[in-house]
Structure formats: C-alpha cells, structure tokens
Scaffold this motif. Structure first.
Motif, PDB file in Angstrom:
ATOM      1  N   GLY A  10     -43.615  -9.742 -23.319  1.00 16.86           N
ATOM      2  CA  GLY A  10     -45.016  -9.369 -23.308  1.00 16.86           C
ATOM      3  C   GLY A  10     -45.395  -8.652 -24.587  1.00 16.86           C
ATOM      4  N   ALA A  11     -46.694  -8.548 -24.834  1.00 11.53           N
ATOM      5  CA  ALA A  11     -47.168  -7.977 -26.089  1.00 11.53           C
ATOM      6  C   ALA A  11     -46.707  -6.535 -26.276  1.00 11.53           C
ATOM      7  CB  ALA A  11     -48.693  -8.065 -26.157  1.00 11.53           C
ATOM      8  N   PHE A  12     -46.812  -5.717 -25.234  1.00 13.25           N
ATOM      9  CA  PHE A  12     -46.402  -4.314 -25.358  1.00 13.25           C
ATOM     10  C   PHE A  12     -44.901  -4.210 -25.590  1.00 13.25           C
ATOM     11  CE2 PHE A  12     -44.738  -0.436 -23.346  1.00 13.25           C
ATOM     12  CZ  PHE A  12     -45.376   0.531 -24.119  1.00 13.25           C
ATOM     13  N   ASP A  13     -44.093  -4.889 -24.780  1.00 15.25           N
ATOM     14  CA  ASP A  13     -42.644  -4.824 -24.938  1.00 15.25           C
ATOM     15  C   ASP A  13     -42.205  -5.364 -26.295  1.00 15.25           C
ATOM     16  OD1 ASP A  13     -42.182  -3.631 -22.513  1.00 15.25           O
ATOM     17  OD2 ASP A  13     -41.568  -5.460 -21.481  1.00 15.25           O
ATOM     18  N   SER A  14     -42.874  -6.405 -26.776  1.00 16.96           N
ATOM     19  CA  SER A  14     -42.538  -6.948 -28.092  1.00 16.96           C
ATOM     20  C   SER A  14     -42.802  -5.924 -29.185  1.00 16.96           C
ATOM     21  CB  SER A  14     -43.356  -8.214 -28.370  1.00 16.96           C
ATOM     22  OG  SER A  14     -42.967  -9.269 -27.520  1.00 16.96           O
ATOM     23  N   LEU A  23     -42.499  -6.260 -40.263  1.00 16.81           N
ATOM     24  CA  LEU A  23     -42.739  -5.849 -38.881  1.00 16.81           C
ATOM     25  C   LEU A  23     -43.622  -6.849 -38.146  1.00 16.81           C
ATOM     26  CD1 LEU A  23     -42.546  -3.768 -36.577  1.00 16.81           C
ATOM     27  CD2 LEU A  23     -44.499  -2.580 -37.622  1.00 16.81           C
ATOM     28  N   SER A  24     -44.665  -7.330 -38.776  1.00 21.67           N
ATOM     29  CA  SER A  24     -45.550  -8.302 -38.134  1.00 21.67           C
ATOM     30  C   SER A  24     -44.791  -9.562 -37.739  1.00 21.67           C
ATOM     31  CB  SER A  24     -46.704  -8.669 -39.068  1.00 21.67           C
ATOM     32  OG  SER A  24     -47.557  -7.571 -39.279  1.00 21.67           O
ATOM     33  N   GLY A  25     -43.896 -10.019 -38.611  1.00 22.78           N
ATOM     34  CA  GLY A  25     -43.107 -11.205 -38.286  1.00 22.78           C
ATOM     35  C   GLY A  25     -42.171 -10.983 -37.120  1.00 22.78           C
ATOM     36  N   ILE A  26     -41.579  -9.792 -37.039  1.00 24.98           N
ATOM     37  CA  ILE A  26     -40.689  -9.483 -35.914  1.00 24.98           C
ATOM     38  C   ILE A  26     -41.465  -9.501 -34.597  1.00 24.98           C
ATOM     39  CG2 ILE A  26     -39.133  -7.768 -34.919  1.00 24.98           C
ATOM     40  CD1 ILE A  26     -38.679  -6.684 -37.774  1.00 24.98           C
ATOM     41  N   ILE A  27     -42.612  -8.837 -34.572  1.00 25.22           N
ATOM     42  CA  ILE A  27     -43.412  -8.786 -33.342  1.00 25.22           C
ATOM     43  C   ILE A  27     -43.799 -10.179 -32.891  1.00 25.22           C
ATOM     44  CG2 ILE A  27     -45.556  -7.968 -32.295  1.00 25.22           C
ATOM     45  CD1 ILE A  27     -45.534  -5.658 -34.338  1.00 25.22           C
ATOM     46  N   ALA A  28     -44.289 -10.993 -33.827  1.00 22.75           N
ATOM     47  CA  ALA A  28     -44.714 -12.348 -33.465  1.00 22.75           C
ATOM     48  C   ALA A  28     -43.551 -13.156 -32.903  1.00 22.75           C
ATOM     49  CB  ALA A  28     -45.319 -13.040 -34.686  1.00 22.75           C
ATOM     50  N   ALA A  29     -42.374 -13.017 -33.511  1.00 22.57           N
ATOM     51  CA  ALA A  29     -41.209 -13.772 -33.036  1.00 22.57           C
ATOM     52  C   ALA A  29     -40.833 -13.395 -31.612  1.00 22.57           C
ATOM     53  CB  ALA A  29     -40.031 -13.540 -33.974  1.00 22.57           C
ATOM     54  N   LEU A  30     -40.858 -12.112 -31.295  1.00 19.15           N
ATOM     55  CA  LEU A  30     -40.464 -11.673 -29.953  1.00 19.15           C
ATOM     56  C   LEU A  30     -41.498 -12.094 -28.909  1.00 19.15           C
ATOM     57  CD1 LEU A  30     -38.945  -8.159 -30.724  1.00 19.15           C
ATOM     58  CD2 LEU A  30     -37.740 -10.302 -30.231  1.00 19.15           C
ATOM     59  N   ILE A  31     -42.767 -12.070 -29.276  1.00 21.13           N
ATOM     60  CA  ILE A  31     -43.789 -12.587 -28.358  1.00 21.13           C
ATOM     61  C   ILE A  31     -43.545 -14.067 -28.105  1.00 21.13           C
ATOM     62  CG2 ILE A  31     -46.259 -13.119 -28.112  1.00 21.13           C
ATOM     63  CD1 ILE A  31     -46.833 -10.519 -29.644  1.00 21.13           C
ATOM     64  N   SER A  91     -39.846  -4.325 -31.376  1.00 21.68           N
ATOM     65  CA  SER A  91     -39.967  -4.587 -32.811  1.00 21.68           C
ATOM     66  C   SER A  91     -39.964  -3.295 -33.614  1.00 21.68           C
ATOM     67  CB  SER A  91     -41.244  -5.363 -33.094  1.00 21.68           C
ATOM     68  OG  SER A  91     -41.206  -6.639 -32.494  1.00 21.68           O
ATOM     69  N   ALA A  92     -40.652  -2.264 -33.128  1.00 20.07           N
ATOM     70  CA  ALA A  92     -40.646  -0.985 -33.825  1.00 20.07           C
ATOM     71  C   ALA A  92     -39.223  -0.449 -33.940  1.00 20.07           C
ATOM     72  CB  ALA A  92     -41.541   0.015 -33.098  1.00 20.07           C
ATOM     73  N   TRP A  93     -38.469  -0.562 -32.849  1.00 19.09           N
ATOM     74  CA  TRP A  93     -37.084  -0.078 -32.859  1.00 19.09           C
ATOM     75  C   TRP A  93     -36.223  -0.910 -33.803  1.00 19.09           C
ATOM     76  CZ3 TRP A  93     -32.119  -1.618 -32.117  1.00 19.09           C
ATOM     77  CH2 TRP A  93     -31.166  -0.605 -31.931  1.00 19.09           C
TER      78      TRP A  93
END
Length: 290
Positions: free
Chosen positions: A242-246, A229-237, A250-252
């Motif tokens: 934006g941080a919230f949308d990422s 999950l951490s890797g997905i969030i970082a990639a989308l940022i 990512s959660a989804w």
C-alpha cells in the motif's frame, strides 16, 4: 489529533513462479535539458528496488542520454518545448503511457516554467484511479496545495523536503520534531494522501497513521538523493505494498543505504549514485526475514 504510530513493514516476498509482470510496471515522468540525471537516478532506483518493468517518459531531446545511461529501463521521447522541457500539450501522450502502469513517479528534473506546471496538473487530472509518487518539480506544480485538488481520484504520495513542504502549505518551514509531525499529520488528513516529509527523522503519515524514520545521515543531503527515494517508493507500490507502507519501508531502505554507504565512504563524499550501489545490500538484509 490522535494517530497510530507504525513500524517498518516487511519486504514483500518474491513469488517462486513470478515474472516481470508480477512485480509491477513503473512509469517515471522526469527529466529536462540539463537535468537528465534525475530521470536516470529515479529509473535505476526503481529497478534496484525490485520493479519488474520500468519505463521513463522524458522530453525528446534528452531521451538518447537517458536511454544510454542504463540498459534496464525503456524510454519514451515526449514532445517538448524549445527549452527542453515537457510541452504542456504533451500530457495526453504521458497519460496514455500511465494508464498501462501500476504506479507513476512524476517530478524529478522537470523544471518549473509555467508550461511544465500546466503539464503536470493536466496529467494528474486525467489519471483517474492512478497511484502517483510526486516529488521535486512535480510538487512545485501543485504549490500551494489548494483544497479543490482534494477532489481528485488519484492516490498521491508527496515527498517534500522542508522548503517544498512550506510552499505546499503556505506556512513557514516547521521547526522541531513535534511541529514537523503535527503539520505533516494535519496536511495529510486534509488532502487524503500520503505525505513523506524529508529531513532528519523523516515523517511519513496518511493523517491517521504516522512513522518517524530512524535511518539516514547528513551525508545524504546531496543532489539526486530524493530522486532515488522516489524510485524506491514507486517500485514497492508496484510490488503490491500500500501507499503508506511503501513510503515507510522506502524511507527506511533509503536511509539504510545511506548509512551503509557512509560507513565505507564517509558522509562528506557520499552521493546519490552511492545510494544505488548500496540498495542491494539493504534488500538482502530484509530478505533474511522472509
């Protein structure tokens, strides 16, 4: 406190003339003796989630293991303590790497000794203006979360499970959906970042907006799932969300990968590497809406 309920944002479209620099440089700060797999999972997840460049900074001892585990990212061997964890004097090396990155993911598999706590806090203090995804042992380094740390200039995305959240707040683990959401919103509104509170019905909030995730299953309650999950969030940022949308997307995505995996493998046998295997199918689904 009044908050706005948000939906899942769309996946950013790939530019026809894009190159690897277009899609973000992610620095993963992770791993230690016995926990090199956490760095591998996080780095691989970032690449699977569309990051253009992924670099993994890890203690020197585990660098050969992490480097040979996957060819797509580059690795940097950082000075370490005798026990195979990051040395507290090595924060400067990591900060220099991080200054060239679009986003930094810190925490998977770092360990929890006093020197590692000092290392994490020094890196965060010396990264003005950076966006940081903080997970696992990175969260431990900031627990309990003190008000004086809200004076930072970094943008933080915190991804605790319920036990880690309780350590951050100094309160008992929240029980029930309403208590989880209320505590998450209150915490995020005070510290000024983005909080992704894991669990059934993951809550994502920045204190003003809130999202409750609907994907995922109990089979995802397994070691390494949070590193992915951490890797997905970082990639989308890194790709410009934006941080919230990422965090929301990512959660989804993370939960959807778990659902696709469980449909084939069952929940009992599902593990973190399966999530990596099913990420392509999830992103392909999202691309159909371009």
């Amino acid at each position: 406190m009044s908050v706005t309920v948000r939906n899942v944002p769309p996946l950013p479209r790939r530019a026809p003339d894009g190159h690897k620099g277009t899609y973000g440089k992610v620095l993963v700060v992770a791993g230690s003796r016995g926990m090199s797999g956490a760095a591998v999972l996080c780095g691989r997840a970032a690449l699977r989630s569309g990051a253009g460049v992924v670099q993994v900074a890890c203690p020197a001892e585990v660098q050969p293991v992490i480097a040979t585990a996957y060819p797509g990212y580059t690795t940097f061997a950082i000075r370490q303590h005798a026990d195979g964890t990051f040395g507290d004097s090595a924060s400067g090396e990591v900060v220099e790497l991080a200054r060239a990155a679009d986003v930094v993911a810190i925490g998977p598999g770092l360990g929890r000794d006093d020197a590692t706590v000092i290392f994490v806090r020094r890196v965060l203090a010396d990264l003005p203006g950076a966006t940081v995804v903080l997970d696992a042992d990175g969260l431990f380094a900031l627990s309990p979360f003190r008000d004086d740390f809200t004076k930072r200039t970094t943008t933080l995305v915190l991804t605790p499970h319920p036990g880690e959240f309780a350590r951050l707040t100094g309160k008992p683990v929240p029980i029930g959906d309403r208590e989880r959401e209320d505590q998450a919103v209150d915490f995020a509104s005070r510290f000024g970042g983005v909080l992704l509170l894991k669990g059934a019905g993951t809550v994502v909030t920045d204190g003003v907006n809130v999202y409750r995730n609907t994907t995922g299953n109990p089979g995802m309650a397994t070691g390494g799932s949070g590193d992915v999950l951490s890797g997905i969030i970082a990639a989308l940022i890194g790709q410009g969300l934006g941080a919230f949308d990422s965090a929301v997307l990512s959660a989804w995505v993370h939960g959807r990968a778990g659902d696709l995996g469980a449909a084939v493998l069952g929940q009992t046998a599902l593990n973190a590497t399966d999530l990596l295997d099913y990420l392509p199918a999830v992103f392909k689904e999202l691309e159909t809406h371009w």
